[in-house]
Design a protein around this motif. Sequence first.
Motif, PDB file in Angstrom:
ATOM      1  N   THR A   1      -8.987  17.812  -5.534  1.00 42.81           N
ATOM      2  CA  THR A   1      -9.299  18.208  -4.167  1.00 42.81           C
ATOM      3  C   THR A   1      -8.074  17.996  -3.296  1.00 42.81           C
ATOM      4  N   PHE A   2      -8.219  18.153  -1.997  1.00 38.19           N
ATOM      5  CA  PHE A   2      -7.118  18.031  -1.050  1.00 38.19           C
ATOM      6  C   PHE A   2      -6.515  16.625  -1.111  1.00 38.19           C
ATOM      7  N   SER A   3      -5.205  16.551  -1.278  1.00 38.99           N
ATOM      8  CA  SER A   3      -4.540  15.270  -1.547  1.00 38.99           C
ATOM      9  C   SER A   3      -4.521  14.315  -0.358  1.00 38.99           C
ATOM     10  N   GLU A   4      -4.722  14.818   0.854  1.00 37.45           N
ATOM     11  CA  GLU A   4      -4.617  13.941   2.022  1.00 37.45           C
ATOM     12  C   GLU A   4      -5.729  12.904   2.105  1.00 37.45           C
ATOM     13  N   TYR A   5      -6.828  13.090   1.345  1.00 39.91           N
ATOM     14  CA  TYR A   5      -7.860  12.056   1.311  1.00 39.91           C
ATOM     15  C   TYR A   5      -7.316  10.808   0.632  1.00 39.91           C
ATOM     16  N   ARG A   6      -6.523  11.019  -0.401  1.00 38.90           N
ATOM     17  CA  ARG A   6      -5.890   9.890  -1.083  1.00 38.90           C
ATOM     18  C   ARG A   6      -4.908   9.186  -0.137  1.00 38.90           C
ATOM     19  N   PHE A   7      -4.144   9.986   0.597  1.00 40.88           N
ATOM     20  CA  PHE A   7      -3.170   9.404   1.530  1.00 40.88           C
ATOM     21  C   PHE A   7      -3.864   8.522   2.555  1.00 40.88           C
ATOM     22  N   ALA A   8      -4.923   9.049   3.179  1.00 43.01           N
ATOM     23  CA  ALA A   8      -5.623   8.304   4.228  1.00 43.01           C
ATOM     24  C   ALA A   8      -6.213   7.007   3.690  1.00 43.01           C
ATOM     25  N   THR A   9      -6.601   7.025   2.426  1.00 44.96           N
ATOM     26  CA  THR A   9      -7.181   5.836   1.798  1.00 44.96           C
ATOM     27  C   THR A   9      -6.104   4.846   1.379  1.00 44.96           C
ATOM     28  N   ASN A  10      -5.110   5.337   0.666  1.00 45.62           N
ATOM     29  CA  ASN A  10      -4.082   4.444   0.109  1.00 45.62           C
ATOM     30  C   ASN A  10      -3.270   3.735   1.184  1.00 45.62           C
TER      31      ASN A  10
ATOM     32  N   GLU B   1       0.820  -1.211   0.000  1.00 48.61           N
ATOM     33  CA  GLU B   1       0.000   0.000   0.000  1.00 48.61           C
ATOM     34  C   GLU B   1       0.857   1.265   0.000  1.00 48.61           C
ATOM     35  N   ILE B   2       2.037   1.182   0.613  1.00 52.15           N
ATOM     36  CA  ILE B   2       2.927   2.338   0.706  1.00 52.15           C
ATOM     37  C   ILE B   2       3.366   2.808  -0.681  1.00 52.15           C
ATOM     38  N   LEU B   3       3.495   1.884  -1.596  1.00 52.49           N
ATOM     39  CA  LEU B   3       3.997   2.208  -2.932  1.00 52.49           C
ATOM     40  C   LEU B   3       3.004   3.051  -3.731  1.00 52.49           C
ATOM     41  N   LYS B   4       1.741   3.066  -3.299  1.00 54.57           N
ATOM     42  CA  LYS B   4       0.737   3.867  -3.989  1.00 54.57           C
ATOM     43  C   LYS B   4       0.744   5.324  -3.528  1.00 54.57           C
ATOM     44  N   ILE B   5       1.459   5.587  -2.446  1.00 55.56           N
ATOM     45  CA  ILE B   5       1.396   6.915  -1.833  1.00 55.56           C
ATOM     46  C   ILE B   5       2.410   7.854  -2.462  1.00 55.56           C
ATOM     47  N   GLU B   6       1.936   9.013  -2.867  1.00 53.63           N
ATOM     48  CA  GLU B   6       2.820  10.070  -3.340  1.00 53.63           C
ATOM     49  C   GLU B   6       3.012  11.060  -2.199  1.00 53.63           C
TER      50      GLU B   6
END
Length: 365
Positions: A118-127, A10-15
């Motif tokens: 939108t705010f990128s942290e939503y992607r972070f919390a999900t990924n 999952e970490i590899l999906k995070i920018e």
Amino acid sequence: MIDESTVRQEILKIEPYVPGKPIEDVKRELGLEKVIKLASNENPLGPAPQAIEKMKETVEQVNIYPDGNVHYLRQKLATKLGVREDELIFGNGSDELLALLGQTFITDEAEVIIAGTTFSEYRFATNIMGGKIVSVSLKDYAHDLEAMAAAITPNTKLIFICNPNNPTGTIVTEEEVKDFLTQVPDDVLVIFDEAYYEYVDHSAYPETIDYLADYENVIILRTFSKAYALAGLRIGYGIANQKLIDYIDRVRQPFNVNLMAQKAAIASLGAEDHLAKAVELNQAGKEYLYQEFDKLELDYVPTSSNFILVDLAQDSTQVFQELMKRGIIIRNMESFGYQTKIRVTVGLPEENQAFIKQLKAVLND
């Protein structure tokens, strides 16, 4: 051997999050003595005098752990908002609360609906939790709630609505939200991220706290970082029914809100005159910048926040770099998929004027 197989996939999906360029970095790298930062949507007026004084008084107490329950701030904020104390949770900025939401509710089978820009942290919390992002394109730079409702499936777990939206500054209206909530199953959580709540002056903006009585699946996030000017202290809060708060609180680290932040936030809540001054300053700054953008024939998105998305009709990265050389830091929107746009924070009058002066110079080169 350490390689990608060593870490959770999952970490590899995070920018990594890319913040606005720090002032000291620009000074050091470019040899500049004076730099104006209009990149991170910070309040240029600074904290209320009462908050500053309370921080000074608190310095000698920082050898003691803070109140893990945030009792006095919880008490004062509950009274101000008209909610119960057990309907509040506090975090090390809203960013931590977003992470806590992910840890509490997202699994590797969960789908999370967000706006396309939108705010990128939503992607972070999900990924980071292995969830699946379902991205719904904006409509006229705003959340398309009708399309977001249509995107709900049996696997949908959370829906993030940034209102006003970052980076566009647009809102969804009370009428739109009411219609949307009737279409959302009661086991799907709807998170309203209202980081810029205090700046909104739109008559159709929804008062989401009123929905808590009828919708157990609504969570509201707000912060002291923006209008209250406490970004450097990192303190945000969430509002929801007691059951949801209890679940989220189980994954919260103890002492996650520092002592200085708690004291400054309490003082800030009592400084309504300073908050009003910050909002008034922002409104005047927006009007000035609108006028100047009109003169330059630049398209922009009218905002309900303290920043403006501007289309330069040319490579925004080059303009960003040229402005930085001239001591002005704005936010390049390339990472948001906007190749020709920048986001500029509304600053003090002299900062706004300096930005416009240098922007004209860069555009005319």
